[in-house]
Design a protein around this motif. Structure first.
Motif, PDB file in Angstrom:
ATOM      1  N   ARG A  77       0.835  -1.204   0.000  1.00  0.00           N
ATOM      2  CA  ARG A  77       0.000   0.000   0.000  1.00  0.00           C
ATOM      3  C   ARG A  77       0.869   1.253   0.000  1.00  0.00           C
ATOM      4  NH1 ARG A  77      -2.881   2.426   4.185  1.00  0.00           N
ATOM      5  NH2 ARG A  77      -2.305   0.759   5.620  1.00  0.00           N
ATOM      6  N   ALA A  78       1.974   1.207   0.744  1.00  0.00           N
ATOM      7  CA  ALA A  78       2.897   2.340   0.749  1.00  0.00           C
ATOM      8  C   ALA A  78       3.486   2.567  -0.638  1.00  0.00           C
ATOM      9  CB  ALA A  78       4.017   2.101   1.768  1.00  0.00           C
ATOM     10  N   THR A  79       3.724   1.487  -1.364  1.00  0.00           N
ATOM     11  CA  THR A  79       4.232   1.612  -2.733  1.00  0.00           C
ATOM     12  C   THR A  79       3.237   2.356  -3.612  1.00  0.00           C
ATOM     13  OG1 THR A  79       5.501  -0.428  -2.503  1.00  0.00           O
ATOM     14  CG2 THR A  79       5.061   0.336  -4.738  1.00  0.00           C
ATOM     15  N   ALA A 108      -5.200   1.621  -2.967  1.00  0.00           N
ATOM     16  CA  ALA A 108      -4.540   1.884  -1.679  1.00  0.00           C
ATOM     17  C   ALA A 108      -5.561   1.998  -0.554  1.00  0.00           C
ATOM     18  CB  ALA A 108      -3.717   3.163  -1.774  1.00  0.00           C
ATOM     19  N   LEU A 109      -6.705   2.623  -0.829  1.00  0.00           N
ATOM     20  CA  LEU A 109      -7.746   2.758   0.192  1.00  0.00           C
ATOM     21  C   LEU A 109      -8.386   1.413   0.515  1.00  0.00           C
ATOM     22  CD1 LEU A 109      -9.467   6.066  -1.003  1.00  0.00           C
ATOM     23  CD2 LEU A 109      -8.003   5.766   0.999  1.00  0.00           C
ATOM     24  N   ASP A 137      -1.497   5.747   6.159  1.00  0.00           N
ATOM     25  CA  ASP A 137      -2.819   6.368   6.037  1.00  0.00           C
ATOM     26  C   ASP A 137      -2.717   7.888   6.105  1.00  0.00           C
ATOM     27  OD1 ASP A 137      -3.965   3.892   5.900  1.00  0.00           O
ATOM     28  OD2 ASP A 137      -4.595   3.836   8.003  1.00  0.00           O
ATOM     29  N   ALA A 138      -1.992   8.373   7.115  1.00  0.00           N
ATOM     30  CA  ALA A 138      -1.887   9.818   7.338  1.00  0.00           C
ATOM     31  C   ALA A 138      -1.221  10.511   6.152  1.00  0.00           C
ATOM     32  CB  ALA A 138      -1.109  10.093   8.622  1.00  0.00           C
ATOM     33  N   PHE A 139      -0.189   9.887   5.600  1.00  0.00           N
ATOM     34  CA  PHE A 139       0.516  10.522   4.483  1.00  0.00           C
ATOM     35  C   PHE A 139      -0.354  10.535   3.227  1.00  0.00           C
ATOM     36  CE2 PHE A 139       3.637  10.991   1.091  1.00  0.00           C
ATOM     37  CZ  PHE A 139       4.378  12.056   1.594  1.00  0.00           C
ATOM     38  N   LEU A 140      -1.125   9.479   3.005  1.00  0.00           N
ATOM     39  CA  LEU A 140      -2.017   9.457   1.845  1.00  0.00           C
ATOM     40  C   LEU A 140      -3.054  10.569   1.949  1.00  0.00           C
ATOM     41  CD1 LEU A 140      -3.093   8.237  -0.758  1.00  0.00           C
ATOM     42  CD2 LEU A 140      -4.383   6.585   0.607  1.00  0.00           C
ATOM     43  N   ILE A 141      -3.611  10.769   3.138  1.00  0.00           N
ATOM     44  CA  ILE A 141      -4.582  11.851   3.335  1.00  0.00           C
ATOM     45  C   ILE A 141      -3.931  13.203   3.092  1.00  0.00           C
ATOM     46  CG2 ILE A 141      -6.110  12.971   4.997  1.00  0.00           C
ATOM     47  CD1 ILE A 141      -6.997  10.197   3.982  1.00  0.00           C
ATOM     48  N   LEU A 142      -2.684  13.365   3.533  1.00  0.00           N
ATOM     49  CA  LEU A 142      -1.968  14.618   3.296  1.00  0.00           C
ATOM     50  C   LEU A 142      -1.786  14.863   1.806  1.00  0.00           C
ATOM     51  CD1 LEU A 142      -0.344  17.055   4.283  1.00  0.00           C
ATOM     52  CD2 LEU A 142       1.667  15.560   4.427  1.00  0.00           C
TER      53      LEU A 142
END
Length: 259
Positions: A77-79, A108-109, A137-142
């Motif tokens: 997911r991080a990828t 990813a979600l 999760d936090a970085f994706l939202i950012l």
């Protein structure tokens, strides 16, 4: 005969290296498909290197002997998040296909609900895995809030930055670091942030509706953080009173003994 307690970090470190390699491969595929510019390449590579370095250090400190299936899902997911980050960075100089952006983000979600289930079913849940999942999760939202802010204004960055402001505030007020009780509402609000931001970023709805969607996401997040901060504040005060009384009683006892 002494037991051999030597910790061999190579097996788990190899997995993080594979993850970085897959990240670079994804960037190469994106670059070939859309002709990604220098901003996207540099941002994607920076994400890959930072993820590898931070995760490798965390794994070494935790001394995990196995990376675990759940962490592999989170690493995958991080990828994808690294790919989304590269696309968002590239969007400042071009216009990457919305379908590609939506596709990577959607997968990813969806995977966000997979790694936790894998960890519970395999009995491999760890504090490191939970932290890794939360940071991704936090970085994706950012990143999503940065993308949406280009069309709606910088106020959208409040959504992506709120968690990081909370972490910074905890350095000033340590009572914010106390563990919170489990909450289905908190988890639901956190999951909705990505969905609502992706919906707005896809630009499938009229602009006014998209603004309402993002305002809803922000309102839910403010409510969730506000409720948690209020609970932490009340808990801190409730525990501080008995501690103060105990200290006062200890001082009085010492004075009696001295007298």
């Amino acid at each position: 005969m002494a037991l051999n307690n030597t910790y061999d970090a190579r097996p788990v470190q190899q997995e993080t290296a594979v993850g970085a390699g897959v990240q670079i491969l994804l960037l190469a595929l994106l670059g070939t498909a859309i002709g990604m510019g220098p901003a996207g390449w540099l941002t994607g590579l920076a994400f890959a290197i930072a993820t590898w370095a931070v995760l490798s250090r965390a794994l070494h400190r935790s001394r995990l002997r196995s990376f675990g299936a759940a962490n592999r899902v989170t690493l995958g997911r991080a990828t994808l998040v690294g790919g989304v980050t590269a696309l968002v960075a590239d969007s400042f100089h071009g216009s990457p296909p919305v379908s590609l952006f939506v596709g990577l983000t959607a997968v990813a979600l969806v995977l966000d609900g997979v790694d936790g289930k894998v960890a519970r079913r395999t009995g491999t849940a760890t504090p490191l895995g939970a932290r890794f999942d939360m940071e991704v999760d936090a970085f994706l939202i950012l990143v999503l809030s940065v993308y949406v802010s280009t069309a709606m204004g910088p106020w959208v960055l409040l959504i992506g930055g709120m968690r990081y402001v909370f972490v910074a505030a905890a350095r000033v007020w340590p009572w914010l670091t106390a563990p919170l009780p489990p909450s289905t509402a908190r988890k639901t609000v956190a999951a909705l942030q990505g969905v609502l931001l992706l919906l707005a970023g896809a630009a499938l709805l009229p602009h006014t509706v998209n603004v309402g969607v993002v305002l809803l996401a922000l309102a839910l997040l403010v409510w969730s953080f506000g409720r948690d901060v209020l609970w932490l504040c009340r808990t801190s005060r409730a525990t501080a009173v008995p501690a103060g009384r105990q200290a006062q009683e200890e001082r009085e006892r010492r004075e009696l003994v001295a007298g």
